[in-house]
Write an enzyme that holds these catalytic residues in place. Structure first.
Site, PDB file in Angstrom:
ATOM      1  N   CYS A   1      -0.550   6.790   7.133  1.00 12.87           N
ATOM      2  CA  CYS A   1      -1.925   6.317   6.961  1.00 12.87           C
ATOM      3  C   CYS A   1      -2.901   7.441   7.307  1.00 12.87           C
ATOM      4  O   CYS A   1      -2.757   8.109   8.333  1.00 12.87           O
ATOM      5  CB  CYS A   1      -2.140   5.111   7.874  1.00 12.87           C
ATOM      6  SG  CYS A   1      -3.853   4.551   7.999  1.00 12.87           S
TER       7      CYS A   1
ATOM      8  N   CYS B   1      -3.667   0.856  14.655  1.00 12.66           N
ATOM      9  CA  CYS B   1      -4.482   1.185  13.486  1.00 12.66           C
ATOM     10  C   CYS B   1      -5.577   0.137  13.276  1.00 12.66           C
ATOM     11  O   CYS B   1      -5.341  -1.074  13.347  1.00 12.66           O
ATOM     12  CB  CYS B   1      -3.611   1.274  12.246  1.00 12.66           C
ATOM     13  SG  CYS B   1      -4.525   1.794  10.768  1.00 12.66           S
TER      14      CYS B   1
ATOM     15  N   ARG C   1       4.252   6.781   3.166  1.00 12.55           N
ATOM     16  CA  ARG C   1       3.464   7.948   3.575  1.00 12.55           C
ATOM     17  C   ARG C   1       2.559   7.566   4.752  1.00 12.55           C
ATOM     18  O   ARG C   1       2.192   6.395   4.899  1.00 12.55           O
ATOM     19  CB  ARG C   1       2.627   8.474   2.410  1.00 12.55           C
ATOM     20  CG  ARG C   1       1.590   7.502   1.895  1.00 12.55           C
ATOM     21  CD  ARG C   1       0.836   8.056   0.685  1.00 12.55           C
ATOM     22  NE  ARG C   1      -0.247   7.164   0.261  1.00 12.55           N
ATOM     23  CZ  ARG C   1      -0.081   6.121  -0.519  1.00 12.55           C
ATOM     24  NH1 ARG C   1       1.139   5.815  -0.979  1.00 12.55           N
ATOM     25  NH2 ARG C   1      -1.113   5.362  -0.852  1.00 12.55           N
TER      26      ARG C   1
ATOM     27  N   CYS D   1       1.715   2.840   9.479  1.00  7.01           N
ATOM     28  CA  CYS D   1       0.649   2.979  10.473  1.00  7.01           C
ATOM     29  C   CYS D   1       1.202   2.896  11.880  1.00  7.01           C
ATOM     30  O   CYS D   1       2.314   2.424  12.113  1.00  7.01           O
ATOM     31  CB  CYS D   1      -0.390   1.860  10.298  1.00  7.01           C
ATOM     32  SG  CYS D   1      -1.156   1.757   8.677  1.00  7.01           S
TER      33      CYS D   1
ATOM     34  N   CYS E   1      -5.110   6.286  10.766  1.00 10.89           N
ATOM     35  CA  CYS E   1      -4.576   6.356  12.132  1.00 10.89           C
ATOM     36  C   CYS E   1      -3.601   7.515  12.337  1.00 10.89           C
ATOM     37  O   CYS E   1      -3.136   7.729  13.452  1.00 10.89           O
ATOM     38  CB  CYS E   1      -3.905   5.041  12.508  1.00 10.89           C
ATOM     39  SG  CYS E   1      -2.391   4.670  11.573  1.00 10.89           S
TER      40      CYS E   1
ATOM     41  N   ARG F   1      -7.552  -2.998   8.014  1.00 10.36           N
ATOM     42  CA  ARG F   1      -7.456  -4.457   7.836  1.00 10.36           C
ATOM     43  C   ARG F   1      -6.013  -4.913   8.026  1.00 10.36           C
ATOM     44  O   ARG F   1      -5.072  -4.268   7.546  1.00 10.36           O
ATOM     45  CB  ARG F   1      -7.941  -4.834   6.445  1.00 10.36           C
ATOM     46  CG  ARG F   1      -7.941  -6.325   6.156  1.00 10.36           C
ATOM     47  CD  ARG F   1      -8.471  -6.583   4.755  1.00 10.36           C
ATOM     48  NE  ARG F   1      -8.431  -8.003   4.421  1.00 10.36           N
ATOM     49  CZ  ARG F   1      -8.818  -8.515   3.265  1.00 10.36           C
ATOM     50  NH1 ARG F   1      -9.288  -7.704   2.321  1.00 10.36           N
ATOM     51  NH2 ARG F   1      -8.754  -9.810   3.055  1.00 10.36           N
TER      52      ARG F   1
ATOM     53  N   THR G   1       0.820  -1.225   0.000  1.00 12.80           N
ATOM     54  CA  THR G   1       0.000   0.000   0.000  1.00 12.80           C
ATOM     55  C   THR G   1       0.844   1.261   0.000  1.00 12.80           C
ATOM     56  O   THR G   1       0.358   2.344  -0.329  1.00 12.80           O
ATOM     57  CB  THR G   1      -0.921   0.037   1.235  1.00 12.80           C
ATOM     58  OG1 THR G   1      -0.118   0.056   2.423  1.00 12.80           O
ATOM     59  CG2 THR G   1      -1.836  -1.176   1.251  1.00 12.80           C
TER      60      THR G   1
END
Length: 382
Positions: free
Chosen positions: A77, A50, A75, A46, A80, A53, A42
């Site tokens: 999230c 968080c 980068r 996080c 969160c 999923r 992704t």
């Protein structure tokens, strides 16, 4: 969050073999701020708690701080916001600002106004405020005005001046609740309780010395200790300028009833109480009276019953402020591991009371409501 020049290297081994993976799996909020993790598929990183999923551990890498993760090309999230302070810290700042707004406002503030300033809906703000403070915004404002009027009464020229300086819109609005706020009339409080009559008596019981004091409305103090003079000094400090008088023969009957309660807690106390405290203390004390004789509850459980699960420490403070030992059974509150925490009158006395209640639990359940109180008890928990 600033980059830490001592950030550890990114963990390159399988994530599931790293002890930090357990915190990610359990979404442990206590791990927030100690590390963060990134997901290669992704491109985001996080915080451990968080709610997104769960990622495949084969795609997860751990980083000591957000700066490490961003240096690796990830980068933050958006769910969160790991580059921001933890949510609890942000809510604490929001609530702290709201508390200052309530305290500094010249006119009563509204829930919608506080919520707008916090950037939240009124419902959400109300929920966050209560979770963080143990009080609703209205309850906090009322408690603040109560503290303020106590301070103002001792320094103002008149009672009316003190009332308006404390944020009450009218004399009548304050006088409707003055005895609940002060425990006596405003004039008497302004004079340090001058003119208020409090009768007391001291007796011996198997736990040492017991001091019982009462106003015309009911029992206002039950103190346990070893030194009767020390207990009397404590009473005089609480009512510095009230008339402290020795109880007569009728008052001795109250002392006998209290001693009977100490010796056999399951018998209950069918006498009125005259106990005052803050809004939160009142709620705690009322909840304590629902704990059945022979049972215990933890500070956390009491906080959960109040709907404020994060207020366990405040619950402990309210228990410590309880002025009527045994009648309001703060001795039935224990730590989460069921060990005995501190008790204002001594842990040994707490242990003795619990042992007696455990032994008499079957008696206290028969013909009573299970609270350890008699059928006709009254309480003025104002």
């Amino acid at each position: 969050m600033k980059a830490d020049v001592t950030c550890a290297k990114t963990h390159d081994g399988p994530a599931e073999h790293d002890p930090r993976w357990a915190a990610v799996v359990s979404r442990d909020p206590s791990a927030d701020g100690t590390f963060c993790y990134s997901v290669s598929t992704t491109g985001v990183y996080c915080r451990p708690s968080c709610a997104a999923r769960r990622a495949n551990p084969r795609n997860v890498r751990f980083h000591a701080c957000p700066a490490d993760a961003e240096a690796a090309g990830f980068r933050p999230c958006k769910r969160c916001t790991p580059d921001q302070p933890p949510l609890a810290a942000r809510w604490a700042a929001v609530v702290a600002n709201a508390c200052r707004a309530i305290e500094n406002a010249e006119e009563p503030v509204t829930l919608s106004g506080l919520a707008d300033a916090a950037g939240l809906s009124p419902w959400h703000f109300h929920r966050v405020f209560k979770a963080m403070t143990g009080l609703t915004p209205r309850g906090y404002a009322r408690a603040h005005r109560s503290r303020s009027v106590r301070n103002q009464l001792t320094g103002s020229n008149t009672v009316t001046e003190a009332i308006y300086q404390s944020g009450f819109g009218s004399n009548s609005r304050f006088y409707e609740t003055s005895e609940a706020v002060l425990g006596m009339t405003p004039g008497a409080f302004r004079l340090g309780g001058d003119g208020e009559e409090i009768r007391f008596a001291v007796g011996d019981c198997s736990l040492g010395v017991v001091l019982v004091a009462g106003t015309a409305k009911g029992i206002c103090a039950i103190f346990l200790g070893d030194d009767p003079d020390a207990l009397l000094r404590d009473l005089r400090r609480r009512f510095s300028r009230a008339r402290i008088l020795a109880g007569d023969g009728d008052f001795q009957a109250l002392v006998a009833a209290v001693i009977a309660l100490v010796e056999a807690p399951g018998t209950g106390l069918s006498l009125p109480l005259d106990v005052r405290g803050t809004v939160f203390q009142q709620r705690v004390w009322e909840t304590l009276r629902t704990i059945p004789c022979g049972s215990t509850a933890s500070y956390t459980e009491i906080a959960q019953r109040l709907g404020t699960p994060k207020s366990a420490r405040a619950v402990a403070q309210a228990c410590a402020a309880n002025p009527v030992a045994v009648a309001i059974p703060c001795h039935r509150v224990v730590r989460s591991d069921e060990s005995l925490a501190g008790y204002r009158w001594g842990v040994e006395r707490k242990c003795a009371l619990l042992e007696r209640e455990s032994a008499s639990a079957s008696v206290s359940k028969g013909g009573r409501d299970g609270t350890g109180e008699g059928p006709g008890i009254e309480a003025d928990l104002t």
